[in-house]
Design a protein around this motif. Structure first.
Motif, PDB file in Angstrom:
ATOM      1  N   SER A   1      34.483  28.010  63.003  1.00  0.00           N
ATOM      2  CA  SER A   1      34.462  28.463  64.392  1.00  0.00           C
ATOM      3  C   SER A   1      34.707  29.961  64.387  1.00  0.00           C
ATOM      4  CB  SER A   1      35.556  27.773  65.200  1.00  0.00           C
ATOM      5  OG  SER A   1      35.324  26.394  65.248  1.00  0.00           O
ATOM      6  N   MET A   2      34.026  30.652  65.299  1.00  0.00           N
ATOM      7  CA  MET A   2      34.173  32.098  65.362  1.00  0.00           C
ATOM      8  C   MET A   2      34.576  32.508  66.765  1.00  0.00           C
ATOM      9  SD  MET A   2      31.420  35.037  64.398  1.00  0.00           S
ATOM     10  CE  MET A   2      30.955  35.893  65.885  1.00  0.00           C
ATOM     11  N   PRO A   3      35.834  32.939  66.927  1.00  0.00           N
ATOM     12  CA  PRO A   3      36.210  33.475  68.230  1.00  0.00           C
ATOM     13  C   PRO A   3      35.510  34.818  68.436  1.00  0.00           C
ATOM     14  CG  PRO A   3      38.057  33.611  66.689  1.00  0.00           C
ATOM     15  CD  PRO A   3      36.921  32.949  65.978  1.00  0.00           C
ATOM     16  N   VAL A   4      35.044  35.021  69.644  1.00  0.00           N
ATOM     17  CA  VAL A   4      34.334  36.259  69.973  1.00  0.00           C
ATOM     18  C   VAL A   4      35.135  36.950  71.079  1.00  0.00           C
ATOM     19  CG1 VAL A   4      32.135  37.258  70.665  1.00  0.00           C
ATOM     20  CG2 VAL A   4      32.168  35.093  69.403  1.00  0.00           C
ATOM     21  N   PRO A   5      35.943  37.950  70.707  1.00  0.00           N
ATOM     22  CA  PRO A   5      36.869  38.533  71.672  1.00  0.00           C
ATOM     23  C   PRO A   5      36.229  39.464  72.704  1.00  0.00           C
ATOM     24  CG  PRO A   5      37.080  39.640  69.553  1.00  0.00           C
ATOM     25  CD  PRO A   5      36.126  38.497  69.363  1.00  0.00           C
ATOM     26  N   ASP A   6      35.066  40.065  72.360  1.00  0.00           N
ATOM     27  CA  ASP A   6      34.504  41.069  73.260  1.00  0.00           C
ATOM     28  C   ASP A   6      33.005  41.221  73.048  1.00  0.00           C
ATOM     29  OD1 ASP A   6      34.134  42.769  70.955  1.00  0.00           O
ATOM     30  OD2 ASP A   6      36.235  43.345  71.139  1.00  0.00           O
ATOM     31  N   ALA A   7      32.392  42.018  73.911  1.00  0.00           N
ATOM     32  CA  ALA A   7      30.937  42.212  73.880  1.00  0.00           C
ATOM     33  C   ALA A   7      30.481  42.859  72.573  1.00  0.00           C
ATOM     34  CB  ALA A   7      30.507  43.048  75.077  1.00  0.00           C
ATOM     35  N   GLY A   8      31.241  43.780  72.041  1.00  0.00           N
ATOM     36  CA  GLY A   8      30.869  44.443  70.785  1.00  0.00           C
ATOM     37  C   GLY A   8      30.768  43.463  69.631  1.00  0.00           C
ATOM     38  N   THR A   9      31.707  42.539  69.543  1.00  0.00           N
ATOM     39  CA  THR A   9      31.675  41.522  68.499  1.00  0.00           C
ATOM     40  C   THR A   9      30.465  40.615  68.680  1.00  0.00           C
ATOM     41  OG1 THR A   9      34.086  41.584  68.360  1.00  0.00           O
ATOM     42  CG2 THR A   9      32.995  39.654  67.414  1.00  0.00           C
ATOM     43  N   MET A  10      30.164  40.251  69.924  1.00  0.00           N
ATOM     44  CA  MET A  10      29.006  39.407  70.192  1.00  0.00           C
ATOM     45  C   MET A  10      27.716  40.134  69.818  1.00  0.00           C
ATOM     46  SD  MET A  10      27.851  36.487  71.113  1.00  0.00           S
ATOM     47  CE  MET A  10      29.133  35.629  71.994  1.00  0.00           C
ATOM     48  N   LEU A  11      27.613  41.413  70.152  1.00  0.00           N
ATOM     49  CA  LEU A  11      26.432  42.192  69.769  1.00  0.00           C
ATOM     50  C   LEU A  11      26.231  42.160  68.256  1.00  0.00           C
ATOM     51  CD1 LEU A  11      26.755  45.312  72.099  1.00  0.00           C
ATOM     52  CD2 LEU A  11      24.859  43.694  72.063  1.00  0.00           C
TER      53      LEU A  11
ATOM     54  N   VAL B   1      30.529  30.965  88.012  1.00  0.00           N
ATOM     55  CA  VAL B   1      31.114  32.171  88.590  1.00  0.00           C
ATOM     56  C   VAL B   1      30.351  32.498  89.865  1.00  0.00           C
ATOM     57  CG1 VAL B   1      32.050  33.085  86.431  1.00  0.00           C
ATOM     58  CG2 VAL B   1      29.696  33.635  87.071  1.00  0.00           C
ATOM     59  N   HIS B   2      30.813  33.457  90.621  1.00  0.00           N
ATOM     60  CA  HIS B   2      30.241  33.726  91.942  1.00  0.00           C
ATOM     61  C   HIS B   2      28.739  33.977  91.920  1.00  0.00           C
ATOM     62  CE1 HIS B   2      31.097  37.745  90.425  1.00  0.00           C
ATOM     63  NE2 HIS B   2      30.190  38.203  91.277  1.00  0.00           N
ATOM     64  N   ASP B   3      28.200  34.564  90.843  1.00  0.00           N
ATOM     65  CA  ASP B   3      26.772  34.876  90.810  1.00  0.00           C
ATOM     66  C   ASP B   3      25.992  34.049  89.791  1.00  0.00           C
ATOM     67  OD1 ASP B   3      27.953  36.073  88.643  1.00  0.00           O
ATOM     68  OD2 ASP B   3      26.887  37.962  88.835  1.00  0.00           O
ATOM     69  N   GLY B   4      26.532  32.919  89.366  1.00  0.00           N
ATOM     70  CA  GLY B   4      25.813  32.066  88.404  1.00  0.00           C
ATOM     71  C   GLY B   4      26.755  31.403  87.429  1.00  0.00           C
ATOM     72  N   PHE B   5      26.475  31.590  86.151  1.00  0.00           N
ATOM     73  CA  PHE B   5      27.265  30.979  85.089  1.00  0.00           C
ATOM     74  C   PHE B   5      27.575  32.002  84.017  1.00  0.00           C
ATOM     75  CE2 PHE B   5      24.571  27.610  86.803  1.00  0.00           C
ATOM     76  CZ  PHE B   5      25.502  26.619  87.061  1.00  0.00           C
ATOM     77  N   GLU B   6      28.589  31.686  83.207  1.00  0.00           N
ATOM     78  CA  GLU B   6      28.861  32.451  82.005  1.00  0.00           C
ATOM     79  C   GLU B   6      29.140  31.470  80.875  1.00  0.00           C
ATOM     80  OE1 GLU B   6      32.096  35.030  83.080  1.00  0.00           O
ATOM     81  OE2 GLU B   6      33.535  33.401  83.204  1.00  0.00           O
ATOM     82  N   ILE B   7      28.715  31.841  79.664  1.00  0.00           N
ATOM     83  CA  ILE B   7      28.873  30.983  78.492  1.00  0.00           C
ATOM     84  C   ILE B   7      30.266  31.181  77.926  1.00  0.00           C
ATOM     85  CG2 ILE B   7      28.040  30.487  76.168  1.00  0.00           C
ATOM     86  CD1 ILE B   7      25.288  31.662  77.120  1.00  0.00           C
ATOM     87  N   CYS B   8      31.008  30.083  77.789  1.00  0.00           N
ATOM     88  CA  CYS B   8      32.356  30.122  77.218  1.00  0.00           C
ATOM     89  C   CYS B   8      32.349  29.656  75.759  1.00  0.00           C
ATOM     90  CB  CYS B   8      33.303  29.231  78.015  1.00  0.00           C
ATOM     91  SG  CYS B   8      33.441  29.686  79.747  1.00  0.00           S
ATOM     92  N   VAL B   9      31.565  28.606  75.481  1.00  0.00           N
ATOM     93  CA  VAL B   9      31.486  28.023  74.146  1.00  0.00           C
ATOM     94  C   VAL B   9      30.020  27.742  73.839  1.00  0.00           C
ATOM     95  CG1 VAL B   9      32.183  26.078  72.674  1.00  0.00           C
ATOM     96  CG2 VAL B   9      33.758  26.935  74.420  1.00  0.00           C
ATOM     97  N   LEU B  10      29.626  28.029  72.588  1.00  0.00           N
ATOM     98  CA  LEU B  10      28.269  27.802  72.116  1.00  0.00           C
ATOM     99  C   LEU B  10      28.351  26.990  70.826  1.00  0.00           C
ATOM    100  CD1 LEU B  10      25.569  30.527  71.857  1.00  0.00           C
ATOM    101  CD2 LEU B  10      26.098  29.141  69.875  1.00  0.00           C
ATOM    102  N   VAL B  11      27.658  25.842  70.784  1.00  0.00           N
ATOM    103  CA  VAL B  11      27.707  24.955  69.614  1.00  0.00           C
ATOM    104  C   VAL B  11      26.276  24.595  69.201  1.00  0.00           C
ATOM    105  CG1 VAL B  11      28.587  22.764  68.684  1.00  0.00           C
ATOM    106  CG2 VAL B  11      29.847  23.940  70.525  1.00  0.00           C
TER     107      VAL B  11
END
Length: 132
Positions: free
Chosen positions: A47-57, A118-128
């Motif tokens: 499992s890989m925690p992704v703390p921020d946008a930079g890590t995800m990029l 969320v107010h304008d749609g969805f956000e991804i919390c977990v990806l499997v």
């Protein structure tokens, strides 16, 4: 579908179509905007925690570069399952068809997502990623 008002199928499909457009065009910033942080990517070995946008990029860049190298220009989602998990959460299973410029399928995968409304749609919390 679950017995909650956190989503409807049209909303989910719209979210994943937009996400797929960003994947297909290689728009990393738009892809990353779809995630909540911290997020979690769960695979068969770790499992890989992704703390921020930079890590995800950093995590997504090699994958999107590989898509471009194999002439993938589109990521087409098919929402297979959606199960509500409370008032704002939903588990969604998506089959992705990765296509070339002639709409030929170059690859496919299944992914299960935990989304938060969320107010304008969805956000991804977990990806499997799942076996195809």
């Amino acid at each position: 579908m679950g017995a909650t008002t956190a989503y409807d199928r049209d909303d989910l499909l719209a979210f994943f179509v937009d996400y797929g457009l960003a994947l297909g065009t290689g728009d990393l910033e738009r892809v990353v905007e779809r995630f909540a942080f911290p997020a979690l990517m769960v695979g068969p070995e770790r499992s890989m925690p992704v703390p921020d946008a930079g890590t995800m990029l950093g995590a997504l860049r090699p994958r999107l570069d590989a898509y471009r190298a194999s002439d993938v220009v589109a990521a087409v989602p098919q929402v297979e399952e959606a199960d509500g998990a409370g008032d704002t959460l939903v588990w969604v299973q998506v089959r992705w068809s990765y296509r070339d410029e002639n709409a030929g399928e170059k690859a496919a995968e299944r992914v299960r997502y935990l989304l938060r409304r969320v107010h304008d749609g969805f956000e991804i919390c977990v990806l499997v990623p799942l076996p195809v």
